[in-house]
Design an enzyme around this catalytic site. Structure first.
Site, short mmCIF file in Angstrom:
data_model
loop_
_atom_site.label_atom_id
_atom_site.label_comp_id
_atom_site.label_asym_id
_atom_site.label_seq_id
_atom_site.Cartn_x
_atom_site.Cartn_y
_atom_site.Cartn_z
CG ASP A 1 -10.57 46.78 -0.19
OD1 ASP A 1 -11.34 46.92 -1.17
OD2 ASP A 1 -9.99 47.74 0.35
N GLY A 2 -9.87 45.05 -2.78
CA GLY A 2 -8.87 45.18 -3.84
C GLY A 2 -9.28 44.61 -5.19
CB THR B 1 -24.53 49.84 5.04
OG1 THR B 1 -23.42 50.16 5.91
CG2 THR B 1 -25.32 48.70 5.64
CG ASN C 1 -19.40 48.45 -0.74
OD1 ASN C 1 -19.19 47.33 -0.26
ND2 ASN C 1 -18.44 49.37 -0.77
C1 IPE Z 1 -14.93 47.34 2.45
O1 IPE Z 1 -14.24 47.71 1.31
C2 IPE Z 1 -16.18 46.60 2.10
C3 IPE Z 1 -15.99 45.28 1.50
C4 IPE Z 1 -14.85 44.64 1.34
C5 IPE Z 1 -17.22 44.62 1.09
P1 IPE Z 1 -14.42 49.15 0.65
O2 IPE Z 1 -13.54 49.16 -0.55
O3 IPE Z 1 -15.86 49.42 0.43
O4 IPE Z 1 -13.88 50.12 1.77
P2 IPE Z 1 -13.32 51.60 1.67
O5 IPE Z 1 -14.30 52.40 0.87
O6 IPE Z 1 -11.98 51.51 0.97
O7 IPE Z 1 -13.17 52.05 3.08
C1 IPE Z 2 -13.83 44.83 -2.60
O1 IPE Z 2 -13.10 45.31 -3.68
C2 IPE Z 2 -15.21 44.36 -2.99
C3 IPE Z 2 -16.31 45.25 -2.59
C4 IPE Z 2 -16.19 46.30 -1.82
C5 IPE Z 2 -17.63 44.93 -3.08
P1 IPE Z 2 -13.22 46.83 -4.15
O2 IPE Z 2 -14.29 46.91 -5.20
O3 IPE Z 2 -13.39 47.74 -3.01
O4 IPE Z 2 -11.79 47.04 -4.83
P2 IPE Z 2 -10.91 48.35 -4.76
O5 IPE Z 2 -10.72 48.67 -3.30
O6 IPE Z 2 -11.64 49.42 -5.48
O7 IPE Z 2 -9.63 47.94 -5.42
MG MG Z 3 -12.11 48.73 -1.83
#
Ligand code: IPE
Ligand code: IPE
Ligand code: MG
Length: 247
Positions: free
Chosen positions: A25-26, A71, A73
Site C-alpha cells: 500500500d501507499g 475486489t 479497488n
Molecule cells: C489494499 O489497499 C489493497 C491492495 C494493496 C491491493 P487499499 O488502498 O485498497 O486499501 P484501503 O482502501 O486503504 O483499505
Molecule cells: C496500493 O497503493 C496499490 C493498490 C491498491 C492497487 P494505493 O493506490 O492504495 O496507494 P494509496 O494508499 O492511495 O497511497
Molecule cells: Mg491504499
C-alpha cells in the site's frame, strides 16, 4: 484436491517466516508527494517486487503472497483501474522470463471472472511457464477479496453437498480451506502492510487467523529487501503460542 503443505504452526519453535504476505500500500501517496499522477506510483511499486522476491531465498521465505488489486479497488476512477490493468498485462509479459530464471513459481489468487481475457491468458501462461519451478512460490492476489473468496469457496462446497460427494456432517475447519483459492499454500506466518494503515482491507481473512502482523510507515515504492530482512528477523524473536501455554 491437493493437500495443503504443513504450516509453521508449532508453538515457540520457529526462526524466520516461511510464508510472508504483503499488502503493498501507499503507491498513490508516494506519487502525490512527488507531484506525479497515481499511476506513476503504481509503476514504481511494480518495480519493487523483483528485489523483494529475490531476497526471499536467503531469508528462508518459501512463500511470498502479494496483494496487487482488491475486489474493492474497482471503485477507483476508470483511468486508474484501466492503468492498473494495463500495468498488470505489461508486468506479466515482461517478468515471466526473469522470474522463471530465478526458479520462482507464480500463482494467482482472486476471481478471474471480472478480468479481461487478454489478462487472464497472460496469467494462465505465467502460471504454466513457471509451474516446474520450486524455489520461491510467488502468489499474486489480483481481484482478490477475502470475503469474496470465502463466498466462492462456499458455493463450490455447497455444490459438492448437492452432488452428494460431501456430507455436511463432515465439514470442519480442515474442509473449507480446501475450497479456498489458497488451497495449495500454507497459512501466512507474517503479514506486512506498508503505508502506515493498520487494517487488513479484506486480505487473506481465513488464512491469517494466527499470523503475526507488521504495519510499517514505509510507502510501498520505498520498500526494500533490507527492510524485509529486518521484519523477518523481528518475526523470529516472537513467541507464537497458537492459544497454548508454553511448557
Ligand atoms: C489494499 O489497499 C489493497 C491492495 C494493496 C491491493 P487499499 O488502498 O485498497 O486499501 P484501503 O482502501 O486503504 O483499505
Ligand atoms: C496500493 O497503493 C496499490 C493498490 C491498491 C492497487 P494505493 O493506490 O492504495 O496507494 P494509496 O494508499 O492511495 O497511497
Ligand atoms: Mg491504499
Amino acid at each position: 484436491m491437493a493437500k495443503a503443505p504443513e504450516t509453521d504452526a508449532r508453538p515457540g519453535q520457529h526462526s524466520g517466516p516461511r510464508h510472508v504476505a504483503i499488502i503493498m500500500d501507499g503507491n498513490g501517496r508516494w506519487a502525490q508527494a512527488k507531484g506525479r499522477p497515481r499511476l506513476f506510483g503504481h509503476h514504481a511499486g511494480a518495480r519493487r517486487v523483483r528485489e523483494v522476491v529475490e531476497a526471499c531465498p536467503s531469508l528462508g521465505v518459501k512463500y511470498l503472497t502479494i496483494f496487487a488489486f482488491s475486489t474493492e479497488n474497482w471503485k477507483r476512477t476508470q483511468v486508474e483501474v484501466a492503468g492498473l490493468m494495463s500495468l498488470f498485462r505489461r508486468y506479466i509479459a515482461k517478468e515471466t522470463r526473469a522470474l522463471a530464471a530465478r526458479d520462482v513459481r507464480v500463482r494467482f489468487i482472486g476471481d478471474r471472472v471480472r478480468l479481461d481475457r487478454k489478462l487472464t491468458d497472460l496469467m494462465d501462461r505465467m502460471e504454466l511457464e513457471t509451474a516446474v519451478n520450486d524455489g520461491v512460490n510467488l502468489t499474486i492476489a489480483l481481484n482478490y477479496g477475502g470475503r469474496d473468496e470465502v463466498a466462492r469457496a462456499t458455493q463450490r462446497l455447497a455444490m459438492d453437498v448437492a452432488k452428494g460427494t460431501l456430507d455436511p456432517a463432515d465439514i470442519d475447519e480442515e474442509t473449507l480451506p480446501k475450497y479456498l483459492d489458497t488451497h495449495v499454500l500454507p497459512d501466512p506466518d507474517l503479514v506486512i502492510r506498508t503505508s502506515g494503515e493498520a487494517r487488513i482491507s479484506n486480505f487473506l481473512l481465513w488464512q491469517s487467523a494466527y499470523a503475526e502482523y507488521e504495519f510499517i510507515d514505509t510507502l510501498w515504492p520505498d520498500f526494500t529487501a533490507e527492510e524485509l530482512g529486518r521484519l523477518c528477523a523481528s518475526y523470529g524473536a516472537k513467541d507464537r503460542r497458537f492459544g497454548a501455554v508454553k511448557t
